[in-house]
Each structure stands twice: as C-alpha cells, then as structure tokens.
Design an enzyme around this catalytic site. Structure first.
Site, PDB file in Angstrom:
ATOM      1  N   GLN A 266      12.256 -10.513  -6.026  1.00  0.00           N
ATOM      2  CA  GLN A 266      10.982 -10.658  -5.304  1.00  0.00           C
ATOM      3  C   GLN A 266      10.181  -9.362  -5.332  1.00  0.00           C
ATOM      4  O   GLN A 266      10.601  -8.370  -4.735  1.00  0.00           O
ATOM      5  CB  GLN A 266      11.290 -11.038  -3.845  1.00  0.00           C
ATOM      6  CG  GLN A 266      10.083 -11.164  -2.959  1.00  0.00           C
ATOM      7  CD  GLN A 266      10.470 -11.461  -1.512  1.00  0.00           C
ATOM      8  OE1 GLN A 266      11.552 -11.071  -1.080  1.00  0.00           O
ATOM      9  NE2 GLN A 266       9.610 -12.129  -0.787  1.00  0.00           N
ATOM     10  N   GLY A 267       9.019  -9.391  -5.966  1.00  0.00           N
ATOM     11  CA  GLY A 267       8.162  -8.199  -6.043  1.00  0.00           C
ATOM     12  C   GLY A 267       6.983  -8.303  -5.100  1.00  0.00           C
ATOM     13  O   GLY A 267       5.846  -8.534  -5.524  1.00  0.00           O
TER      14      GLY A 267
ATOM     15  N   SER B  14       6.878  -6.131  -1.649  1.00  0.00           N
ATOM     16  CA  SER B  14       6.625  -4.863  -0.939  1.00  0.00           C
ATOM     17  C   SER B  14       6.278  -3.733  -1.895  1.00  0.00           C
ATOM     18  O   SER B  14       6.783  -3.669  -3.025  1.00  0.00           O
ATOM     19  CB  SER B  14       7.860  -4.449  -0.144  1.00  0.00           C
ATOM     20  OG  SER B  14       8.263  -5.479   0.704  1.00  0.00           O
TER      21      SER B  14
ATOM     22  N   GLU C 290      11.806 -18.240   2.642  1.00  0.00           N
ATOM     23  CA  GLU C 290      12.701 -17.087   2.805  1.00  0.00           C
ATOM     24  C   GLU C 290      13.362 -17.104   4.176  1.00  0.00           C
ATOM     25  O   GLU C 290      14.510 -16.727   4.339  1.00  0.00           O
ATOM     26  CB  GLU C 290      11.904 -15.779   2.630  1.00  0.00           C
ATOM     27  CG  GLU C 290      12.762 -14.536   2.840  1.00  0.00           C
ATOM     28  CD  GLU C 290      12.013 -13.218   2.645  1.00  0.00           C
ATOM     29  OE1 GLU C 290      10.795 -13.253   2.390  1.00  0.00           O
ATOM     30  OE2 GLU C 290      12.653 -12.171   2.748  1.00  0.00           O
TER      31      GLU C 290
HETATM   32  C1  LIG Z   1      17.539  -4.588   2.928  1.00  0.00           C
HETATM   33  C2  LIG Z   1      16.110  -4.862   2.556  1.00  0.00           C
HETATM   34  C3  LIG Z   1      15.837  -5.695   1.502  1.00  0.00           C
HETATM   35  C4  LIG Z   1      14.511  -5.953   1.119  1.00  0.00           C
HETATM   36  N1  LIG Z   1      14.282  -6.748   0.033  1.00  0.00           N
HETATM   37  C5  LIG Z   1      13.006  -6.906  -0.408  1.00  0.00           C
HETATM   38  C6  LIG Z   1      12.737  -7.625  -1.619  1.00  0.00           C
HETATM   39  O1  LIG Z   1      13.650  -8.123  -2.281  1.00  0.00           O
HETATM   40  N2  LIG Z   1      11.475  -7.717  -2.044  1.00  0.00           N
HETATM   41  C7  LIG Z   1      10.423  -7.193  -1.343  1.00  0.00           C
HETATM   42  O2  LIG Z   1       9.279  -7.353  -1.768  1.00  0.00           O
HETATM   43  N3  LIG Z   1      10.640  -6.505  -0.178  1.00  0.00           N
HETATM   44  C8  LIG Z   1      11.904  -6.345   0.287  1.00  0.00           C
HETATM   45  N4  LIG Z   1      12.145  -5.626   1.444  1.00  0.00           N
HETATM   46  C9  LIG Z   1      11.009  -4.993   2.121  1.00  0.00           C
HETATM   47  C10 LIG Z   1      10.686  -5.545   3.493  1.00  0.00           C
HETATM   48  O3  LIG Z   1      10.009  -6.769   3.395  1.00  0.00           O
HETATM   49  C11 LIG Z   1       9.841  -4.450   4.197  1.00  0.00           C
HETATM   50  O4  LIG Z   1      10.686  -3.349   4.403  1.00  0.00           O
HETATM   51  C12 LIG Z   1       9.269  -4.938   5.512  1.00  0.00           C
HETATM   52  O5  LIG Z   1       8.292  -5.891   5.310  1.00  0.00           O
HETATM   53  C13 LIG Z   1       8.660  -3.738   6.310  1.00  0.00           C
HETATM   54  O6  LIG Z   1       7.759  -3.028   5.533  1.00  0.00           O
HETATM   55  P1  LIG Z   1       7.890  -1.435   5.375  1.00  0.00           P
HETATM   56  O7  LIG Z   1       9.299  -1.106   5.045  1.00  0.00           O
HETATM   57  O8  LIG Z   1       6.816  -1.010   4.429  1.00  0.00           O
HETATM   58  O9  LIG Z   1       7.602  -0.848   6.809  1.00  0.00           O
HETATM   59  P2  LIG Z   1       6.164  -0.643   7.483  1.00  0.00           P
HETATM   60  O10 LIG Z   1       5.374  -1.887   7.356  1.00  0.00           O
HETATM   61  O11 LIG Z   1       5.582   0.629   6.968  1.00  0.00           O
HETATM   62  O12 LIG Z   1       6.566  -0.465   8.994  1.00  0.00           O
HETATM   63  C14 LIG Z   1       7.080   0.781   9.534  1.00  0.00           C
HETATM   64  C15 LIG Z   1       7.304   0.562  11.028  1.00  0.00           C
HETATM   65  O13 LIG Z   1       6.055   0.292  11.676  1.00  0.00           O
HETATM   66  C16 LIG Z   1       6.111  -0.950  12.371  1.00  0.00           C
HETATM   67  N5  LIG Z   1       4.830  -1.639  12.258  1.00  0.00           N
HETATM   68  C17 LIG Z   1       4.106  -1.857  11.121  1.00  0.00           C
HETATM   69  N6  LIG Z   1       2.991  -2.551  11.405  1.00  0.00           N
HETATM   70  C18 LIG Z   1       3.015  -2.811  12.734  1.00  0.00           C
HETATM   71  C19 LIG Z   1       2.149  -3.507  13.625  1.00  0.00           C
HETATM   72  N7  LIG Z   1       1.037  -4.089  13.187  1.00  0.00           N
HETATM   73  N8  LIG Z   1       2.503  -3.588  14.933  1.00  0.00           N
HETATM   74  C20 LIG Z   1       3.659  -2.996  15.385  1.00  0.00           C
HETATM   75  N9  LIG Z   1       4.507  -2.313  14.588  1.00  0.00           N
HETATM   76  C21 LIG Z   1       4.193  -2.225  13.285  1.00  0.00           C
HETATM   77  C22 LIG Z   1       7.208  -1.748  11.689  1.00  0.00           C
HETATM   78  O14 LIG Z   1       7.756  -2.738  12.522  1.00  0.00           O
HETATM   79  C23 LIG Z   1       8.207  -0.646  11.332  1.00  0.00           C
HETATM   80  O15 LIG Z   1       9.011  -0.350  12.444  1.00  0.00           O
HETATM   81  C24 LIG Z   1      13.449  -5.366   1.850  1.00  0.00           C
HETATM   82  C25 LIG Z   1      13.725  -4.525   2.931  1.00  0.00           C
HETATM   83  C26 LIG Z   1      15.035  -4.255   3.278  1.00  0.00           C
HETATM   84  C27 LIG Z   1      15.304  -3.334   4.426  1.00  0.00           C
END
Ligand SMILES: Cc1cc2nc3c(=O)[nH]c(=O)nc-3n(C[C@H](O)[C@H](O)[C@H](O)COP(=O)(O)OP(=O)(O)OC[C@H]3O[C@@H](n4cnc5c(N)ncnc54)[C@H](O)[C@@H]3O)c2cc1C
Length: 417
Positions: free
Chosen positions: A129-130, A132, A247
């Site tokens: 899945q691409g 993030s 998902e």
């Molecule tokens: C083990 C694992 C597997 C994953 N696998 C995939 C995958 O296969 N493909 C893929 O595309 N992605 C994948 N992801 C990514 C995942 O979907 C993202 O990590 C997730 O959506 C959070 O985005 P971020 O890490 O950029 O954090 P951010 O969005 O930068 O958030 C950082 C912090 O700020 C908080 N925050 C952000 N916006 C708000 C708001 N509006 N209100 C309150 N708090 C907020 C968040 O809750 C978090 O605590 C994976 C992540 C993990 C940990």
C-alpha cells in the site's frame, strides 16, 4: 447488537470445522507452535488449501475465484480460522485481497478485474500500500507524489513511507497527485504500479524489534500503463476511502478471539512464574479479562451492522481505539511479569509486526517483548488514536469540527502563507 447466529451460519461453521479437522495435524495448537521455517512452509501449503476451496477471497463472487459467501458466513469463517490459529492468507494478501482486490470489485473495469484478481489469488501478484508520505499521514490528502501522463504511460516521482510488506511485494497501489492546481482532495489518482522496474526502490526501515516489516518506497521516473487507473483520473480520493473501509473491517471478528487466546497464554505465564497470588497482578489480569469481554461486545456491534448490510458507523473508531490501547496495557503487564528476563529477551520473536503473536506461540520472553514493542504501533497505523477520537468527537458527541485551515489549491497550500 445481535450476538446470536442463524442456524444456517452454524451449519456453515460445522463445514469449516470439518475442513480444518481434515487438514490440521493431530495435536495442532496453532501455527505459532511451529518453528519459524516450518511455519512459513506450512503457511504456503495452507494458502493453497484455502485457494482451492475458494476461501482465500471468500467474499468474492465465484467467477473471480471466491466463494460468494454471505456476510454472516464471512464472519464465521474469519472466527473459525482465528480460533484454529491458522492464517487467513499470506502477509501480502491483506493488501492484495482485502484492500486492492475488494476495491477493484467495486471500482475496477471488467478488464482490470479479469487481469488482476486471478493473479492476486495465484500469488503471482503480491501487493503493498503506497499511501503515506513524509508529509502526508493523518493528513493523507496532502500527498505530493506526482504522476504525469506521457503517451500511454504514467510517470511517477516521489516518496512513500511506512510501506508494510513492500519487501515481498511486486505491485503497489499508489495515491498520486495528477492535478496540483485544484483543492487537495481533488487531483489525486489511484494507480496500480509494477514494482519490478528500475524506477522503484524499496529501502527497509529497521523497527524497534530489529525486524524490517516496513519500508520507504522511492519512485524515480517509474512507469505504469495508462490503463492502470482505478476509478478515473483525478478521482482517486473516493477510491482511497473505499479501500480504507476494507482495511479496517475484518478485525471486529478476529481480534476478540486472538486477544482472548493471548490473554489465556498470559495467565499461563503468570501461573508459571508464581505471580497469580499477587493482588496487583490479579487485579491487572482481571482488568484485561474485562476489557477482552468488552472488546467482544464492541466487535459484535460492528458485526451486527456488517451482517445487516449497513455502512460502517463510528463504532469502528471506538473498536480501533479500544483494541489498540488495550494491547499496549496487556503487553506492559507481560513485560512486568517477565521482570529482568525482558531486558535481554531470549527465544523466538513474534512472526508478525501486527497485533498478537500467532496462536500457539511459545512463552518465550522474546515473543512477549516483541509483541510489547509492536503494540506501540497499533495506535498509529490504520488511523491514529487522536484521529479516531476526532472522528468520535465530531460524529458521536457532536463537538465542533476542527478549524478548516487555509483554503486554496494544493500548489498554493505548499507555499508559505
Ligand atoms: C506499523 C505501521 C505500518 C504502516 N503501514 C503502512 C502501509 O503499508 N502503507 C501506508 O501507506 N502507510 C502505512 N503506515 C502509515 C500510517 O498510516 C501513518 O503512520 C498514520 O496514518 C499516521 O501518519 P504519520 O505517521 O504521518 O503521523 P502524523 O499524521 O504526522 O501524526 C503525528 C501525530 O500528530 C497527531 N495528529 C495529526 N493530525 C492530528 C489532528 N488533526 N488532530 C489531532 N492529532 C493529530 C497524530 O495522531 C500523531 O500522534 C503504517 C504505519 C505503521 C506504524
């Protein structure tokens, strides 16, 4: 909520149990009990058994290789596989079958269905899945990977991150920006991209456990056929949201079973370590027991809607927050029970980075410590706890919406205010 199953569903349960009995060796206690190499080999053979019986993508219509199961039969199947401690497919199947396959059934052209679905089932195509990116996680619509049409091909440039199982995938579904001069949720296209080409580079990310289950994925003039668009050019946001619904679906049926099996194993650990007379340990175990029961009822509430054919409601967010936060609590208890043994964990590490270790896993400190470390990510993937609480605040409690932020096209928003 309706916790009962109709008689036809119970008959189907017997069929699945008979299939399991005929394929599982005597004394089977779950795939976790096999040594890792043997477990991998067995899982491959088991995947073929599921495919031969139409149970790999059981909800798909028979013409695409599924079994056309009703919603309640799908629930029964998921429950029985979880209870028996056998996988429902290979690691990439969650992306291939549950996510992109189901999405193609809803949004794909007939040609796309005929080409991709059989190859997903045969295992020839293994998906990841691409979505993030470094600047687009919770705010997914901010993504900046670009795709530009060049003759009869799309050319992609940009970076994805946290791409789970990309190391074993050969296709990736990508959200790419195809029109930067419209508001950010528009101008996004859902593309199917082959990974075995020079323009796609996968770099493993080392996790807390030392394993590398997810990756950075770089596109440098990567190419895909113009026909590999799902749902229309610049109209990928609706497709992306459909896929996220898939998902987050299955866990309502399987998590309460898997967490119950894990908790039973933890009680065994407490007994063996002579800790069950400690009132604080007893209290934490009782608390975990109550939470798994609550999780079971929360799951039943989601499943009742699913079986009735209703769209998922906010209870999906309640469930996600509940199980992911529970799992951090219970694995902290496991580490406390291990005491000093947790500081240099010996034995077999968990075979998956998601959820519980496999049913039947040994009581090795490494299994518990690895699961404890992996559980940290549960409140992040598939929508963070904060985002789920935002959804609940707005949809259930009727709290004011988050401020909308600046308006403008995606390109304008990239510039400083
Ligand atoms: C083990 C694992 C597997 C994953 N696998 C995939 C995958 O296969 N493909 C893929 O595309 N992605 C994948 N992801 C990514 C995942 O979907 C993202 O990590 C997730 O959506 C959070 O985005 P971020 O890490 O950029 O954090 P951010 O969005 O930068 O958030 C950082 C912090 O700020 C908080 N925050 C952000 N916006 C708000 C708001 N509006 N209100 C309150 N708090 C907020 C968040 O809750 C978090 O605590 C994976 C992540 C993990 C940990």
């Amino acid at each position: 909520m309706d916790p009962s199953y109709p008689p036809a569903a119970e008959r189907y349960r017997e069929e699945i149990r008979a299939l399991l009995r005929s394929h599982l060796p005597a004394g089977w206690s779950g795939i976790g009990a096999l040594p890792p190499e043997e477990a991998r080999r067995w899982a491959g053979e088991w995947r073929q058994v599921l495919a031969a019986n139409g149970l790999l993508a059981a909800a798909w219509p028979a013409e695409y290789g599924g079994a056309g199961l009703t919603a309640v039969e799908q629930v029964v199947l998921a429950e029985e596989l979880a209870r028996a401690g056998v996988p429902a497919g290979a690691p990439n199947d969650a992306f291939g079958i549950q996510m992109v396959g189901n999405t193609l059934l809803r949004w794909g052209t007939e040609d796309q269905k005929r080409y991709f679905l059989p190859r997903i089932l045969s295992g020839e195509h293994r998906w990841c899945q691409g979505y993030s990116e470094p600047g687009a996680g919770s705010d997914l619509a901010n993504l900046s990977t670009r795709a530009v049409l060049d003759g009869d091909e799309w050319v992609l440039n940009g970076q994805k991150v946290w791409t789970s199982a990309a190391q074993s995938a050969n296709w990736i579904f990508v959200l790419a920006r195809t029109d930067p001069d419209v508001p950010k949720h528009q101008g996004i296209t859902f593309l199917l991209v082959p990974m075995e080409q020079p323009g796609v580079e996968v770099r493993p990310i080392r996790m807390l456990t030392g394993a590398s289950e997810f990756n950075e994925t770089f596109f440098t003039d990567a190419r895909t056929d113009a026909a590999n668009v799902v749902g229309g050019v610049d109209r990928g946001w609706a497709v992306a949201m459909t896929l996220l619904g898939f998902e987050r679906g299955e866990a309502a049926a399987t998590n309460p079973i898997l967490f119950r099996a894990e908790l039973d194993r933890l009680v065994g650990l407490a007994r063996r370590r002579g800790r069950t007379a400690d009132p604080l340990v007893r209290q934490r175990l009782a608390d975990a027991h109550a939470r798994v029961e609550i999780m079971r009822y929360l799951g039943l509430r989601s499943l009742t809607r699913f079986v009735a054919g209703e769209a998922p409601g906010p209870e999906g967010s309640v469930f996600k927050v509940y199980w992911s936060e529970y799992h951090q609590l219970v694995t902290e208890l496991a580490v406390d029970l291990l005491g000093a043994d947790a500081t240099e964990p010996a034995g077999r590490w968990p075979t998956t980075a998601f959820g519980t270790d496999d049913v039947g896993a040994p009581d090795d400190p490494a299994s518990w410590v690895g699961t404890f470390l992996n559980a940290r990510a549960g409140t992040i993937y598939a929508g963070t706890s904060q985002i789920q609480r935002n959804i609940l605040g707005e949809l259930v409690l009727g709290l004011p919406k988050e401020p909308a932020g600046r308006r403008g096209t995606w390109r304008e928003l990239q510039q400083a205010p």
